[in-house]
Design an enzyme around this catalytic site. Structure first.
Site, mmCIF file in Angstrom:
data_model
loop_
_atom_site.group_PDB
_atom_site.id
_atom_site.type_symbol
_atom_site.label_atom_id
_atom_site.label_comp_id
_atom_site.label_asym_id
_atom_site.label_seq_id
_atom_site.Cartn_x
_atom_site.Cartn_y
_atom_site.Cartn_z
ATOM 1 N N ASP A 44 0.837 -1.207 0.000
ATOM 2 C CA ASP A 44 0.000 0.000 0.000
ATOM 3 C C ASP A 44 0.868 1.252 0.000
ATOM 4 O OD1 ASP A 44 -2.342 1.429 -0.044
ATOM 5 O OD2 ASP A 44 -2.872 1.057 2.052
ATOM 6 N N ARG A 57 -0.302 9.289 -9.845
ATOM 7 C CA ARG A 57 -0.440 8.049 -9.077
ATOM 8 C C ARG A 57 0.134 6.842 -9.814
ATOM 9 N NH1 ARG A 57 -3.766 7.533 -4.826
ATOM 10 N NH2 ARG A 57 -4.151 5.383 -5.439
ATOM 11 N N ASN A 92 -11.025 -2.355 -5.519
ATOM 12 C CA ASN A 92 -10.225 -1.370 -6.263
ATOM 13 C C ASN A 92 -10.852 -0.979 -7.613
ATOM 14 O OD1 ASN A 92 -7.054 -2.661 -5.020
ATOM 15 N ND2 ASN A 92 -8.155 -0.844 -4.353
HETATM 16 C C1 IPE Z 1 -5.571 -2.643 -0.228
HETATM 17 O O1 IPE Z 1 -5.189 -1.322 -0.374
HETATM 18 C C2 IPE Z 1 -5.527 -3.346 -1.540
HETATM 19 C C3 IPE Z 1 -4.192 -3.543 -2.103
HETATM 20 C C4 IPE Z 1 -3.070 -3.197 -1.555
HETATM 21 C C5 IPE Z 1 -4.164 -4.157 -3.388
HETATM 22 P P1 IPE Z 1 -6.252 -0.143 -0.579
HETATM 23 O O2 IPE Z 1 -5.469 1.096 -0.723
HETATM 24 O O3 IPE Z 1 -7.185 -0.497 -1.657
HETATM 25 O O4 IPE Z 1 -7.045 -0.196 0.804
HETATM 26 P P2 IPE Z 1 -7.941 0.905 1.514
HETATM 27 O O5 IPE Z 1 -8.926 1.389 0.491
HETATM 28 O O6 IPE Z 1 -7.024 1.992 1.952
HETATM 29 O O7 IPE Z 1 -8.557 0.186 2.657
HETATM 30 C C1 IPE Z 2 -1.496 0.244 -3.352
HETATM 31 O O1 IPE Z 2 -1.290 1.603 -3.409
HETATM 32 C C2 IPE Z 2 -1.774 -0.362 -4.696
HETATM 33 C C3 IPE Z 2 -3.182 -0.729 -4.914
HETATM 34 C C4 IPE Z 2 -4.124 -0.671 -4.029
HETATM 35 C C5 IPE Z 2 -3.531 -1.177 -6.238
HETATM 36 P P1 IPE Z 2 -2.482 2.637 -3.432
HETATM 37 O O2 IPE Z 2 -2.858 2.903 -4.843
HETATM 38 O O3 IPE Z 2 -3.600 2.174 -2.573
HETATM 39 O O4 IPE Z 2 -1.798 3.911 -2.812
HETATM 40 P P2 IPE Z 2 -2.431 4.938 -1.784
HETATM 41 O O5 IPE Z 2 -2.959 4.136 -0.638
HETATM 42 O O6 IPE Z 2 -3.506 5.668 -2.508
HETATM 43 O O7 IPE Z 2 -1.297 5.818 -1.396
HETATM 44 MG MG MG Z 3 -4.037 2.431 -0.631
#
Ligand code: IPE
Ligand code: IPE
Ligand code: MG
Length: 264
Positions: A44, A57, A92
């Site tokens: 994450d 991003r 997601n």
């Molecule tokens: C969890 O991260 C899913 C993955 C790392 C693939 P998210 O960024 O989607 O989780 P939330 O929304 O902060 O709970």
């Molecule tokens: C984790 O990074 C990857 C996925 C969930 C696909 P994020 O995309 O959730 O990154 P943040 O949490 O927005 O920083």
């Molecule tokens: Mg995230």
């Protein structure tokens, strides 16, 4: 984190003249006889990493892919048998279309670059998720990787892609109910093992260690059943900057924990 063991401290100092950065550890600080068999990672913080650098991003996701390679190699080197990486959750899909499309191209990109080396290193690639929900191009790439590494006997690199734990458990319940409705399964005979054999993780040991990066302290629908007795380790580090030394710090901390499973 406090409480470094004296032995660990000396081992660390010898291998690495300066002390490790806080929150990191050196490979030489690990006890080779107590390596977690299965490590699961909620990768994450890609978006926030990019934002902190004024990048879009998707640049974070791209750099996150480099961390995947780095961590898979390090995990293999220290003898982790299964590395599960949460790459895309069933939730997601709520993200903007362009970001989702980019994320769905990453498995192809990763595998087109890395599949040869994964094969050379005897790594077995697995996928855990709703494969039917993936775009055709993504599915084709992951199927090829799974097929071409199926007979490998080294580390299992298990990608949780379009994965959600509740979806997984609902599907397991449906499978059991169908068998029962057909008269092929006696509901009274259902055990934890029967249920587990219908999960997407069937055949894998439960994770010993769960790592989540980026400072979030939640599971986000990840392996709710399988993590019942796992050790959790959290770090504020964003996934693209997660290094081998962070992984070693997590394993070193794991090695200091007393796992009791409800006993004494
Ligand atoms: C969890 O991260 C899913 C993955 C790392 C693939 P998210 O960024 O989607 O989780 P939330 O929304 O902060 O709970
Ligand atoms: C984790 O990074 C990857 C996925 C969930 C696909 P994020 O995309 O959730 O990154 P943040 O949490 O927005 O920083
Ligand atoms: Mg995230």
């Amino acid at each position: 984190m406090s409480g470094r063991s004296i032995g660990g401290w000396f081992r660390g100092r010898r291998a690495n003249a300066g002390a490790s950065e806080p929150g990191t550890a050196d490979e030489s600080e690990l006890a080779p006889d107590n390596i977690p068999r299965h490590v699961a990672v909620i990768m994450d913080g890609n978006g926030r990493w990019a934002k902190s650098r004024g990048l879009p991003r998707i640049a974070g996701h791209h750099n996150g892919m480099k961390a995947v390679k780095r961590i898979a190699k390090a995990a293999d080197r220290i003898g982790i048998q299964v590395l599960t990486l949460y790459a895309f959750s069933t939730e997601n899909w709520k993200r903007p279309k362009a970001e989702v499309e980019f994320l769905m191209k990453l498995p192809e990109e990763f595998l087109s670059i890395e599949l040869g080396e994964l094969i050379e290193n005897n790594v077995q690639v697995r996928m855990m998720g709703n494969m039917e929900g993936l775009p055709g191009h993504t599915l084709a790439a992951v199927r090829e990787a799974v097929r071409r590494t199926a007979d490998n006997t080294g580390m299992i690199l298990n990608f949780a892609l379009n994965y959600g734990s509740r979806m997984e458990m609902m599907e397991a319940v449906r499978l059991l109910a169908r068998d029962a409705a057909r008269g092929e399964l006696d509901p009274e005979s259902i055990t934890e093992e029967t249920f587990e054999s219908r999960l997407l993780s069937a055949g894998l040991p439960d994770p010993d260690l769960l790592i989540r990066t980026s400072g979030e302290l939640r599971l986000s629908n990840f392996m709710l059943w399988q993590l019942a007795y796992s050790e959790f380790w959290f770090t504020d580090v964003y996934w693209p900057e997660f290094t081998e030394q962070h992984l070693f710090a997590a394993v070193r901390e794991y090695q200091r924990r007393a796992r009791r499973y409800g006993g004494l």
